[in-house]
Design a protein around this motif. Structure first.
Motif: not given
Length: 375
Positions: A65, A195-197, A199, A261, A265, A269, A289, A292-293
């Motif tokens: 990562e 942070a980007n959620g 998968e 979706r 977003e 989240r 985070e 985020s979103g």
């Protein structure tokens, strides 16, 4: 108020930027703030290692990562091009995880993570030099002072039990691993939301564990924080014959189902946070985070859901934020909720060390009013 916490306190030694980080008290909900590069993500990484008892697969994933697994041997792979990666070395990769990086790479190193004053509940990840078979070993890794070849080995222990031993093989050969046949030490139940959620495959797996159980209602309630008209959730194949599945929702007043979706977003989240929360029952939920979103207007309700559900399901939460709005709503909800303790953890530098300052609920109204620096 905080009975049955997995980590009533926390000590992290020798892991990445932390020479000796001490949190003398942890709450059920813990929000971590601080400027960039003070170790917020590293603290979550240490907790992931603790929850999964130092699993070698996680060690290599964490290196991946951060683009630090240059030798690629951690996954049992061989190098595709020896000339291009002449200096690739799993020892150098592993040393990235230890405080000081390459310093002292020829001597023993030890990472220690766990509650203060409870050595039997501490996770140790040690880099030790031990005897190894001579076949296919690189002589330049040996300490010339020894008459017998010594080989760098990652040894993972929990309390008195040795869990894993990973020999760092020549990067031009496959990684050799040895695992115990059985152990009484089990992983903690845990979930991590990046942070980007999550998968797509992770979301589907967590939903399968939640659907048609009493916890499904909690997840739908979370979605209603953003879209009150949501009535039901399910998963379908993205297209005929596809293995991937996507979440779809039934919305009050609409005859057709729509993808989750498509509602924004923030919905995706919130769905991921709620699914991870209910699937971390009795363990740890780690969120990077958390804001985020999510629009400011829904963050207080998000925190209320997290506080109440974590208390009911005995989940301990550690989350990071860069948002002053998120900190403000956290403080407000922590003060409102008299049954669930929230603790603010501010990381900062003191000389070469990173230290933590803790603010408990009686301090949060002052902290949020004075706009404590979060980045």
């Amino acid at each position: 108020m905080n009975d049955n916490l997995t980590l009533p306190s926390l000590r992290i030694e020798n892991y990445r930027p932390f020479r000796h980080l001490v949190l003398p008290h942890c709450g059920r909900i813990n929000l971590i703030v601080g400027k960039n590069n003070v170790g917020k993500s590293s603290l979550l990484e240490a907790l992931r290692l603790y929850a999964q008892r130092g699993a070698p697969s996680l060690i290599w994933r964490l290196l991946d990562e951060r683009d630090e697994n240059l030798s690629r041997t951690g996954l049992g792979e061989t190098l595709d091009n020896e000339d291009d990666l002449e200096y690739a070395d799993p020892l150098e990769d592993i040393m990235c995880m230890f405080y000081g990086g390459q310093q002292g790479a020829s001597g023993p190193q030890l990472i220690r993570i766990g509650p203060i004053g409870q050595p039997k509940l501490n996770l140790d990840i040690a880099l030790e030099w031990v005897k190894a078979e001579v076949q296919q070993l690189r002589l330049d890794l040996f300490d010339g002072e020894h008459t017998e070849p010594l080989f760098p080995t990652v040894i993972v222990r929990f309390g008195d039990a040795q869990l894993h031993s990973v020999n760092l093989a020549n990067p031009y050969n496959r990684l050799r691993r040895s695992y115990p046949r059985s152990t009484e030490v089990r992983d903690l139940r845990s979930a991590f939301v990046a942070a980007n959620g999550l998968e797509r495959s992770q979301i589907a797996q967590l939903w399968d564990k939640t659907a048609l159980t009493p916890l499904e209602r909690r997840v739908v309630e979370a979605l209603r924080i953003i879209a009150p008209e949501v009535e039901r959730v399910t998963f379908i194949a993205e297209r005929e014959g596809a293995s991937d599945r996507i979440p779809i929702v039934q919305v009050r007043g609409q005859a057709t189902r729509i993808s989750l979706r498509s509602l924004g977003e923030g919905m995706n989240r919130m769905f991921g946070i709620a699914l991870a929360l209910v699937n971390a029952q009795g363990g740890l939920l780690l969120i990077d985070e958390i804001e985020s979103g999510l629009h400011y207007s829904v963050q207080a309700d998000m925190w209320r859901l997290v506080f109440e559900t974590a208390r009911r399901l005995n989940v301990q939460v550690f989350a990071t934020t860069h948002s002053g709005d998120c900190l403000e709503t956290f403080g407000r909800v922590a003060i409102e909720d008299e049954q669930t303790e929230g603790v603010l953890i501010r990381l900062g530098r003191r000389g070469e060390d990173i230290v933590a300052t803790l603010y408990e609920e009686q301090d949060l109204s002052i902290v949020t009013r004075e706009q404590i620096e979060v980045r």
